[in-house]
Design a protein around this motif. Structure first.
Motif, PDB file in Angstrom:
ATOM      1  N   ALA A 108       0.847  -1.193   0.000  1.00  0.00           N
ATOM      2  CA  ALA A 108       0.000   0.000   0.000  1.00  0.00           C
ATOM      3  C   ALA A 108       0.881   1.242   0.000  1.00  0.00           C
ATOM      4  CB  ALA A 108      -0.916  -0.002   1.223  1.00  0.00           C
ATOM      5  N   HIS A 109       0.272   2.379  -0.304  1.00  0.00           N
ATOM      6  CA  HIS A 109       0.989   3.650  -0.236  1.00  0.00           C
ATOM      7  C   HIS A 109       0.041   4.696   0.325  1.00  0.00           C
ATOM      8  CE1 HIS A 109       3.052   7.364  -1.881  1.00  0.00           C
ATOM      9  NE2 HIS A 109       4.001   6.759  -1.209  1.00  0.00           N
ATOM     10  N   LEU A 110      -0.142   4.647   1.642  1.00  0.00           N
ATOM     11  CA  LEU A 110      -0.984   5.612   2.339  1.00  0.00           C
ATOM     12  C   LEU A 110      -0.078   6.715   2.860  1.00  0.00           C
ATOM     13  CD1 LEU A 110      -3.256   3.143   4.342  1.00  0.00           C
ATOM     14  CD2 LEU A 110      -3.584   4.053   2.026  1.00  0.00           C
ATOM     15  N   HIS A 111      -0.258   7.900   2.309  1.00  0.00           N
ATOM     16  CA  HIS A 111       0.667   8.993   2.607  1.00  0.00           C
ATOM     17  C   HIS A 111      -0.031  10.314   2.346  1.00  0.00           C
ATOM     18  CE1 HIS A 111       4.285  11.357   2.946  1.00  0.00           C
ATOM     19  NE2 HIS A 111       4.268  11.714   1.676  1.00  0.00           N
ATOM     20  N   SER A 112       0.444  11.369   2.982  1.00  0.00           N
ATOM     21  CA  SER A 112      -0.011  12.720   2.686  1.00  0.00           C
ATOM     22  C   SER A 112       1.191  13.640   2.755  1.00  0.00           C
ATOM     23  CB  SER A 112      -1.082  13.169   3.688  1.00  0.00           C
ATOM     24  OG  SER A 112      -1.630  14.407   3.285  1.00  0.00           O
ATOM     25  N   SER A 113       1.274  14.566   1.821  1.00  0.00           N
ATOM     26  CA  SER A 113       2.444  15.415   1.688  1.00  0.00           C
ATOM     27  C   SER A 113       2.647  16.312   2.911  1.00  0.00           C
ATOM     28  CB  SER A 113       2.308  16.289   0.435  1.00  0.00           C
ATOM     29  OG  SER A 113       3.388  17.194   0.337  1.00  0.00           O
ATOM     30  N   GLY A 114       3.900  16.612   3.177  1.00  0.00           N
ATOM     31  CA  GLY A 114       4.238  17.557   4.235  1.00  0.00           C
ATOM     32  C   GLY A 114       4.126  19.002   3.794  1.00  0.00           C
ATOM     33  N   HIS A 115       3.753  19.230   2.535  1.00  0.00           N
ATOM     34  CA  HIS A 115       3.711  20.584   1.981  1.00  0.00           C
ATOM     35  C   HIS A 115       2.308  20.924   1.498  1.00  0.00           C
ATOM     36  CE1 HIS A 115       8.149  21.000   1.944  1.00  0.00           C
ATOM     37  NE2 HIS A 115       8.086  19.687   1.819  1.00  0.00           N
ATOM     38  N   ALA A 116       2.036  22.213   1.398  1.00  0.00           N
ATOM     39  CA  ALA A 116       0.696  22.698   1.067  1.00  0.00           C
ATOM     40  C   ALA A 116       0.294  22.333  -0.351  1.00  0.00           C
ATOM     41  CB  ALA A 116       0.643  24.211   1.244  1.00  0.00           C
ATOM     42  N   ALA A 117      -1.000  22.066  -0.523  1.00  0.00           N
ATOM     43  CA  ALA A 117      -1.574  21.857  -1.840  1.00  0.00           C
ATOM     44  C   ALA A 117      -1.492  23.153  -2.645  1.00  0.00           C
ATOM     45  CB  ALA A 117      -3.039  21.430  -1.713  1.00  0.00           C
ATOM     46  N   PRO A 118      -1.407  23.062  -3.983  1.00  0.00           N
ATOM     47  CA  PRO A 118      -1.347  24.287  -4.795  1.00  0.00           C
ATOM     48  C   PRO A 118      -2.463  25.277  -4.480  1.00  0.00           C
ATOM     49  CG  PRO A 118      -0.802  22.394  -6.147  1.00  0.00           C
ATOM     50  CD  PRO A 118      -1.231  21.854  -4.808  1.00  0.00           C
ATOM     51  N   ALA A 119      -3.685  24.794  -4.315  1.00  0.00           N
ATOM     52  CA  ALA A 119      -4.794  25.703  -4.006  1.00  0.00           C
ATOM     53  C   ALA A 119      -4.576  26.406  -2.670  1.00  0.00           C
ATOM     54  CB  ALA A 119      -6.113  24.933  -3.998  1.00  0.00           C
TER      55      ALA A 119
END
Length: 411
Positions: free
Chosen positions: A356-367
């Motif tokens: 699996a690859h459950l992850h969320s970025s440490g940086h802000a979304a473009p919006a």
């Protein structure tokens, strides 16, 4: 006379950040002294050539990631260095584990601290949301100008309320917003840590065996997410000595999980035991062992931290993945091009474990980057820490694009 802003490195790349603000009286602030992400292991002499090291300066480190602090050892020894109090402890851990211990003292501010003076400058650290614990934006005031440096931030982690609050009540009259843009032009996952926790719960519930997870020990939000998901599913989160050390140094006075909490154990492997003992920290190892679990006796319901450096000790103890297990890689997929990151995944894949690859970025979304810039309403936005700014500048207002080493006098 006006301030002068120079992006010594980071105008067109992610990582290796180094930014200078010079006062007309000659005083200088250096915001971050990061090691480039693509620097070969062991490489030295990496400070930007445009950074003048012959005259005094004060350094401010925004957060404890090496692409923002990794060149501290190359700076002149008489330059004062400031950072957050918890960041200083995490920077020290990184130096100890990488066998390059920090040899200089760090001055520190606290997460609740207000503005302080550095010569003619007033510096206000603003605690923010990022995958690094104790990360700050920095408001710099001097010579009648106000510059806000975002450092690295996001708006979907467990401290997102800090960013929302700043956007609701932004500093007034910002002349320049020096803004990170890591995720511009990308489709990196930016789900909330709460949503990610739910996904981990689903993975843990459908897996009959153990769940091996690769994540950064200094990504405290991710440790909390995994711990909460383990508790919800009756599993035990098993961390290594390094991650236990991270939590032990920063958890005092917080609600962060640490050794001794229910549903959390520490695996004391031979490699890390030797590293800590070699630095005179046998007492720490002994303390962690009281909250430990042996690799050879790993519970069948464990959520087990996995890195390449742990694989040999696990295998020797008989702790190996099986088809009943699962493996999750909870970091940026781009790291998988290196053996250090790819080998644990392939070890589990070869055993038939679910991948699996459950992850969320440490940086802000473009919006969120654009929304933040709009809320700050700066007279100019200076892009840093991004590779796709040139194609993604719409929605940021008046952008002043600088090259590395190019000084800009704020008239």
């Amino acid at each position: 006379m006006p301030l002068r802003l120079t992006i010594h490195r980071g105008a067109h790349q992610i990582g290796g950040s180094c930014i200078e603000i010079a006062h007309p009286d000659g005083a200088r602030l250096i915001l971050d002294a990061g090691r480039p992400l693509d620097a070969p292991e062991g490489a030295t002499g990496l400070l930007p050539d445009s950074l003048d090291r012959s005259t005094p300066a004060t350094v401010l480190i925004s957060h404890p990631h090496q692409d923002h602090h990794g060149l501290l050892h190359e700076l002149p020894a008489d330059w004062p260095v400031w950072t957050g109090a918890a960041s200083a402890r995490l920077i020290a851990i990184t130096g100890e584990v990488s066998r390059q211990p920090l040899t200089r003292d760090l001055d520190t501010w606290t997460s609740r601290g207000g503005p302080f003076a550095v010569g003619p400058f007033t510096v206000t650290p603003i605690l923010t949301d990022h995958s690094a614990f104790d990360a700050y934006m920095l408001l710099i005031e001097g010579a009648g100008r106000r510059i806000l440096y975002t450092g690295d931030f996001r708006r979907h982690g467990r401290k997102a309320d800090l960013v929302d609050a700043l956007m609701a009540r932004p500093p007034r009259d910002i002349d320049v917003l020096v803004c990170e843009g890591t995720n511009l032009g990308t489709d990196k996952p930016v789900m909330t840590e709460a949503a990610l926790e739910d996904d981990f719960v689903a993975l843990f519930r459908r897996t009959t065996g153990r769940v091996f997870v690769a994540w950064s020990g200094q990504n405290v939000d991710r440790t909390v997410t995994l711990y909460r998901a383990a508790k919800r599913t009756g599993r035990t989160l098993v961390i290594d000595l390094y991650t236990a050390d991270v939590l032990d140094r920063i958890a005092e006075g917080t609600r962060l999980p640490r050794a001794g909490f229910p549903n959390l154990k520490v695996v004391v492997t031979a490699g890390l035991r030797g590293l800590y003992a070699g630095r005179g920290r046998e007492d720490f190892v002994a303390c962690m062992a009281t909250h430990g679990v042996a690799a050879r006796a790993m519970p069948e319901n464990a959520v087990v931290m996995l890195r390449r450096s742990l694989m040999r000790d696990y295998a020797r103890a008989g702790l190996v993945p099986t088809a009943a297990d699962a493996f999750n890689y909870s970091m940026w997929r781009g790291y998988l091009v290196t053996p250090y990151h790819a080998e644990p995944l392939e070890w589990c894949r070869a055993a038939g474990a679910e991948i699996a690859h459950l992850h969320s970025s440490g940086h802000a979304a473009p919006a969120d980057l654009r929304a933040f810039a709009a809320a700050m309403a700066a007279k100019a936005v200076v892009p840093v820490h991004g590779e796709n700014w040139d194609a993604e500048m719409d929605g940021f207002g008046a952008v002043r694009r600088l090259a590395d080493g190019e000084p800009w006098v704020l008239l």
